[in-house]
Design an enzyme around this catalytic site. Structure first.
Site: not given
Ligand code: PLP
Ligand code: COI
Length: 344
Positions: A82, A184, A220
């Site tokens: 990612r 991200k 989201e």
């Molecule tokens: N959506 C957003 C905007 C995020 O910042 C995060 C955090 O990483 C997620 C979703 C969840 O992603 P993940 O499950 O890969 O941490």
């Molecule tokens: C994560 O879950 O790792 C993120 O980057 C989300 C953030 C709101 C801390």
């Protein structure tokens, strides 16, 4: 190895300076080997790309101690890929995916004393990121970059741990159609700060973002994906090109289907159908699985049958199975749990 003297059970989601970080620099078209260092500060030119045009992206994953004393992390290869997608979109050089996973291993090993013990309720949050470091004044990508990973022990992202949270339907947008919502990029989070402060000031835990083009579909929150449970027990999660492809959500889709036998639907979710669901949750690395008790849509309360006290029954099963896999008490699919070291 002696663990740090920390009140692990009472940690919130905050930053504290651990002993070591991993740093690699990109110059003259190539990455150096990278190394573990102790200095938590970065000194950069005032005109560095990151300060001018926000060339920054990041990742988030966690290290856990298992019951049998191993330190592991969860699907780090997906964070590596990612981040490669984020870099490509932001015109940054990809940090090789195998080197990314090795760097995670190195920094966690170096900070083993900071990895919370099994059963403490805390985990070690790992934050890889990349910034443009050389001076840039015309609008263009930087030529030099730093990739860095720091770690910090954390507790629950939302105060109250597993207690259901309240979310409002946002009037602001997080990401444009065909924009950067699916990577991200730090700039996505800058765009959400005004709105999250406003939500907190008004007593909400998070914002539900809708699709910016029609404002009729669920996307989201600022830091996690959504899932919903239907009356007949299906797992439904929104699909859109402008939400971040959460690793937790992609894993939960497999947990729901393969471990819990639920039908999984990854599809557009209309805001108008939200009142028909019986459970709702947020999922992400920081959020883990955070049950949502209520969504407020401009003064209209959408209350889920699971209520404001406890997780709903399906959410509880999802939570127990996912965290069981992450903590090593439930056998996960091949390659999900990545062993970093055994504690001595
Ligand atoms: N959506 C957003 C905007 C995020 O910042 C995060 C955090 O990483 C997620 C979703 C969840 O992603 P993940 O499950 O890969 O941490
Ligand atoms: C994560 O879950 O790792 C993120 O980057 C989300 C953030 C709101 C801390």
């Amino acid at each position: 190895m002696v663990k740090k003297d920390i009140d692990w059970g009472n940690l919130g989601f905050g930053y504290q300076i651990a002993d070591y970080r991993f740093v690699a620099n990109f110059k003259d078209g190539k990455w150096d080997e990278g190394e573990i260092i102790t200095d938590s500060n970065i000194v950069l030119n005032e005109c560095a790309g990151v300060f001018q045009y926000c060339q920054a992206c990041f990742e988030g994953l966690k290290a856990y101690t298992t019951e049998d004393g191993r330190i592991v992390c969860f699907r780090p290869d997906l964070n590596a890929s990612r981040m490669a997608d984020s870099c490509e979109k932001l015109m940054m050089p990809v940090f090789p995916e195998d080197k990314f996973v090795e760097a995670v291993e190195q920094v966690v090993k170096a900070n083993a004393a900071w990895v919370p013990p099994y059963g403490s309720g805390a985990t070690l949050y790992i934050r890889p990121y990349m910034i443009g470091t050389n001076p840039v004044i015309g609008v263009k990508p930087a030529d030099e970059y730093q990739f860095r990973i720091f770690v910090t022990p954390v507790g629950p992202y939302f105060k109250g741990g597993a207690k259901p949270i309240t979310i409002r339907v946002s009037d602001e947008d997080r990401a444009a159609p065909h924009g950067t919502g699916n990577i991200k990029a730090g700039l996505n989070y800058a765009m959400s700060l005004h709105n999250i402060v406003d939500a907190h000031n008004k007593g909400f835990d998070e914002n539900m973002y809708l699709d910016p083009a029609t404002r009729t579909k669920v996307e989201e929150t600022g830091g996690a994906n959504f899932y919903f449970i239907t009356k007949d027990g299906k797992f439904v999660t929104p699909k859109s090109d402008s939400i971040l492809p959460s690793i937790t959500r992609r894993s939960l889709m497999i947990v729901a289907e393969k471990y819990l036998g639920l039908t999984v639907e990854h599809r557009e979710v209309k805001l108008s159908e939200v009142p028909d669901f019986v459970e709702c949750g947020l999922c992400g690395t920081a959020a883990v699985i955070s049950p949502v008790g209520k969504i407020v849509d401009h003064g209209k309360d959408i209350c889920f049958a699971s209520g404001m006290e406890d997780m709903g029954p399906v959410t509880k099963k999802l939570y127990d199975t996912l965290t069981g896999i992450q903590m090593g008490t439930i056998e996960g699919p091949e390659g999900w749990v990545h062993e970093i070291m055994k504690e001595d």
